[in-house]
Design a protein around this motif. Structure first.
Motif, PDB file in Angstrom:
ATOM      1  N   VAL A 185     -19.125  17.445  14.983  1.00 24.57           N
ATOM      2  CA  VAL A 185     -18.410  18.776  15.414  1.00 24.57           C
ATOM      3  C   VAL A 185     -17.128  18.354  15.643  1.00 24.57           C
ATOM      4  CG1 VAL A 185     -20.841  19.482  16.550  1.00 24.57           C
ATOM      5  CG2 VAL A 185     -19.065  17.883  17.909  1.00 24.57           C
ATOM      6  N   VAL A 186     -16.285  19.555  15.731  1.00 25.87           N
ATOM      7  CA  VAL A 186     -14.934  19.403  16.031  1.00 25.87           C
ATOM      8  C   VAL A 186     -14.804  20.001  17.411  1.00 25.87           C
ATOM      9  CG1 VAL A 186     -13.979  19.340  13.726  1.00 25.87           C
ATOM     10  CG2 VAL A 186     -14.506  21.594  14.819  1.00 25.87           C
ATOM     11  N   ILE A 187     -13.846  19.496  18.034  1.00 33.09           N
ATOM     12  CA  ILE A 187     -13.682  19.941  19.418  1.00 33.09           C
ATOM     13  C   ILE A 187     -12.377  20.702  19.328  1.00 33.09           C
ATOM     14  CG2 ILE A 187     -12.921  19.488  21.808  1.00 33.09           C
ATOM     15  CD1 ILE A 187     -14.063  16.517  20.908  1.00 33.09           C
ATOM     16  N   CYS A 188     -12.576  22.092  19.578  1.00 31.70           N
ATOM     17  CA  CYS A 188     -11.647  23.232  19.668  1.00 31.70           C
ATOM     18  C   CYS A 188     -11.032  23.543  20.986  1.00 31.70           C
ATOM     19  CB  CYS A 188     -12.187  24.587  18.919  1.00 31.70           C
ATOM     20  SG  CYS A 188     -12.550  24.063  17.283  1.00 31.70           S
ATOM     21  N   ILE A 247     -17.526  22.953  17.570  1.00 34.23           N
ATOM     22  CA  ILE A 247     -18.082  23.720  16.598  1.00 34.23           C
ATOM     23  C   ILE A 247     -18.488  22.800  15.563  1.00 34.23           C
ATOM     24  CG2 ILE A 247     -17.474  25.590  14.857  1.00 34.23           C
ATOM     25  CD1 ILE A 247     -15.634  26.426  16.815  1.00 34.23           C
ATOM     26  N   ARG A 248     -19.748  23.138  15.165  1.00 37.98           N
ATOM     27  CA  ARG A 248     -20.104  22.251  13.852  1.00 37.98           C
ATOM     28  C   ARG A 248     -19.202  22.454  12.689  1.00 37.98           C
ATOM     29  NH1 ARG A 248     -26.058  22.983  11.524  1.00 37.98           N
ATOM     30  NH2 ARG A 248     -24.409  23.529  10.001  1.00 37.98           N
ATOM     31  N   ILE A 249     -18.833  21.153  12.322  1.00 41.47           N
ATOM     32  CA  ILE A 249     -17.762  21.090  11.322  1.00 41.47           C
ATOM     33  C   ILE A 249     -17.921  21.868  10.165  1.00 41.47           C
ATOM     34  CG2 ILE A 249     -18.479  18.872  10.110  1.00 41.47           C
ATOM     35  CD1 ILE A 249     -15.253  18.014  10.380  1.00 41.47           C
ATOM     36  N   LEU A 250     -19.155  21.900   9.803  1.00 45.65           N
ATOM     37  CA  LEU A 250     -19.671  22.755   8.647  1.00 45.65           C
ATOM     38  C   LEU A 250     -19.335  24.308   8.668  1.00 45.65           C
ATOM     39  CD1 LEU A 250     -23.068  21.061   8.098  1.00 45.65           C
ATOM     40  CD2 LEU A 250     -21.001  20.814   6.672  1.00 45.65           C
ATOM     41  N   ASP A 251     -19.357  24.808  10.050  1.00 40.38           N
ATOM     42  CA  ASP A 251     -18.831  26.102  10.266  1.00 40.38           C
ATOM     43  C   ASP A 251     -17.148  26.289  10.315  1.00 40.38           C
ATOM     44  OD1 ASP A 251     -21.506  26.882  10.200  1.00 40.38           O
ATOM     45  OD2 ASP A 251     -21.908  26.172  12.314  1.00 40.38           O
ATOM     46  N   LEU A 252     -16.675  25.331  10.420  1.00 42.85           N
ATOM     47  CA  LEU A 252     -15.079  25.432  10.704  1.00 42.85           C
ATOM     48  C   LEU A 252     -14.284  26.008   9.692  1.00 42.85           C
ATOM     49  CD1 LEU A 252     -13.012  24.642  12.896  1.00 42.85           C
ATOM     50  CD2 LEU A 252     -12.688  22.591  11.339  1.00 42.85           C
ATOM     51  N   PRO A 253     -13.748  27.171   9.722  1.00 44.01           N
ATOM     52  CA  PRO A 253     -12.539  27.634   8.747  1.00 44.01           C
ATOM     53  C   PRO A 253     -11.379  26.823   8.760  1.00 44.01           C
ATOM     54  CG  PRO A 253     -12.591  29.120  10.561  1.00 44.01           C
ATOM     55  CD  PRO A 253     -13.814  28.012  11.031  1.00 44.01           C
ATOM     56  N   LEU A 254     -11.020  26.305   7.619  1.00 43.36           N
ATOM     57  CA  LEU A 254      -9.937  25.674   7.347  1.00 43.36           C
ATOM     58  C   LEU A 254      -8.791  26.370   7.163  1.00 43.36           C
ATOM     59  CD1 LEU A 254     -11.179  22.547   5.177  1.00 43.36           C
ATOM     60  CD2 LEU A 254     -10.686  22.553   7.424  1.00 43.36           C
TER      61      LEU A 254
END
Length: 102
Positions: free
Chosen positions: A64-67, A76-83
């Motif tokens: 996950v990333v910490i937003c 948020i799961r990193i797979l769901d993160l818009p870059l």
């Protein structure tokens, strides 16, 4: 940054998962590569809101990333993160992780 081609992605997957015996160990291998290579913090948009990706973390079976936005924090799961465009340095490891998860 252009997305790595299939051969480059396969090589990155092999590097992240060397000596792994199960999926959990593979996820940990990708987390290690992301922790080492992904340049944080960076800004992106999540559900239309500007957020700062301040770090990454490992849950039981996901990276996950910490937003952050103001005083709010969300994982948020990193797979769901818009870059963002352009993506941060090391974002090719996110692409390699997505490739492996398929």
């Amino acid at each position: 940054m252009r997305s790595p081609n299939r051969g480059a992605l396969e090589a990155m997957v092999a590097e992240a998962t060397v000596d792994c015996y199960n999926d959990s160990e593979c996820v940990t291998g990708f987390y290690t590569m992301l922790d080492e290579h992904l340049d944080v913090p960076f800004h992106t948009r999540v559900l239309g809101a500007q957020v700062t990706v301040s770090g990454i973390d490992l849950t039981d079976d996901h990276i996950v990333v910490i937003c952050t936005r103001g005083r709010s924090r969300q994982r948020i799961r990193i797979l769901d993160l818009p870059l963002p465009a352009p993506p941060p340095d090391g974002a090719e490891w996110i692409e390699a992780y997505r490739h492996w998860r398929r």
